[in-house]
Write a protein that holds these residues in place. Sequence first.
Motif, mmCIF file in Angstrom:
data_model
loop_
_atom_site.group_PDB
_atom_site.id
_atom_site.type_symbol
_atom_site.label_atom_id
_atom_site.label_comp_id
_atom_site.label_asym_id
_atom_site.label_seq_id
_atom_site.Cartn_x
_atom_site.Cartn_y
_atom_site.Cartn_z
ATOM 1 N N GLU A 1 -23.280 -36.817 -16.509
ATOM 2 C CA GLU A 1 -22.765 -38.201 -16.468
ATOM 3 C C GLU A 1 -23.887 -39.169 -16.081
ATOM 4 N N HIS B 1 -25.861 -42.511 -17.984
ATOM 5 C CA HIS B 1 -25.556 -43.846 -17.463
ATOM 6 C C HIS B 1 -26.460 -44.891 -18.122
ATOM 7 N N THR C 1 -21.246 -50.275 -2.344
ATOM 8 C CA THR C 1 -21.563 -48.897 -2.741
ATOM 9 C C THR C 1 -22.714 -48.349 -1.901
ATOM 10 N N TRP D 1 -24.315 -41.580 -8.898
ATOM 11 C CA TRP D 1 -23.811 -42.273 -10.093
ATOM 12 C C TRP D 1 -23.400 -43.708 -9.742
ATOM 13 N N HIS D 2 -22.641 -43.834 -8.647
ATOM 14 C CA HIS D 2 -22.163 -45.160 -8.251
ATOM 15 C C HIS D 2 -23.311 -46.109 -7.929
ATOM 16 N N ASP E 1 -24.471 -47.493 -11.056
ATOM 17 C CA ASP E 1 -23.446 -48.343 -11.644
ATOM 18 C C ASP E 1 -23.366 -49.692 -10.927
ATOM 19 N N TYR F 1 -26.458 -51.685 -11.831
ATOM 20 C CA TYR F 1 -26.477 -52.054 -13.255
ATOM 21 C C TYR F 1 -25.545 -53.246 -13.504
#
Length: 235
Positions: free
Chosen positions: A17, A21, A108, A207-208, A211, A214
């Motif tokens: 994943e 991204h 985050t 991942w977060h 994200d 981004y």
Amino acid sequence: MIFSEVLKSHAEPLVKEIIQHPFLTDITTNTLAPAAIIAYVQQDEFYLSQYALALKAAADLAPSPTIAHVLMPLLFEPNSESIAHTWLLKSIDISQVEQLPTTVPNPTTQAYIDFLFANKSKDFFSLITALLPCAWVYPEFAKQLVPQEVTDNPLINWLQLYDNQFPDLLKMDLATVLFTILDQETFTQSKQQQLLAIFLQGCIYEWHFFDATYFQKTRLLANTSTITMEELMNA
Ligand SMILES: Cc1ncc(C[n+]2csc(CCO)c2C)c(N)n1
């Protein structure tokens, strides 16, 4: 299967994943928006300063002098990855981190840091398992994303750094050392399950982190509202 392999194999879908991204695919195509670069560098400077504190705490909590001794040389300065940030900023004509506005951690980043320190309060092995995804995920995606052919994309240096192609600038052995510490220990089945959950949660935070930077989820109520916490408390 040794424990570190169990952890890695469970996290494999998350690494897939992360590799897909848009933050990372935009790096490989040199199309990452300046706003995303700035948000990432700002958040990461802050994150790494806290990560260094958590790593130092791990060395202090080490259950034996041997383990403490192994961790000591790895207590990198928070700014040892600043070359990675310099390279990203250079691509958008900003030469220094100091030129960026002061950072407020986004929710985050704050949650990821809180997760590290929550595991510090549990025990040494929980803490190093929480510290592991940060050290492990970057070399994992870097080795898969670094192009084989020569490229004029200036962002590829950033990937090469994490693919251990500049060992004089950044040593990339922290994950290996932490996995070895775990593998030398015997854990009960239920402890293994707890550590696996911590490891996967850390990978999810990785991942977060991409994200949030981004999509610049940096618009905080605290930054935009004119009402202060103090006023709310005293109302
Ligand atoms: C959110 C976030 N996660 C991971 C890294 C990469 N990283 C941080 S510490 C370390 C070990 C060697 O220095 C590595 C690879 C980062 N910069 N930011």
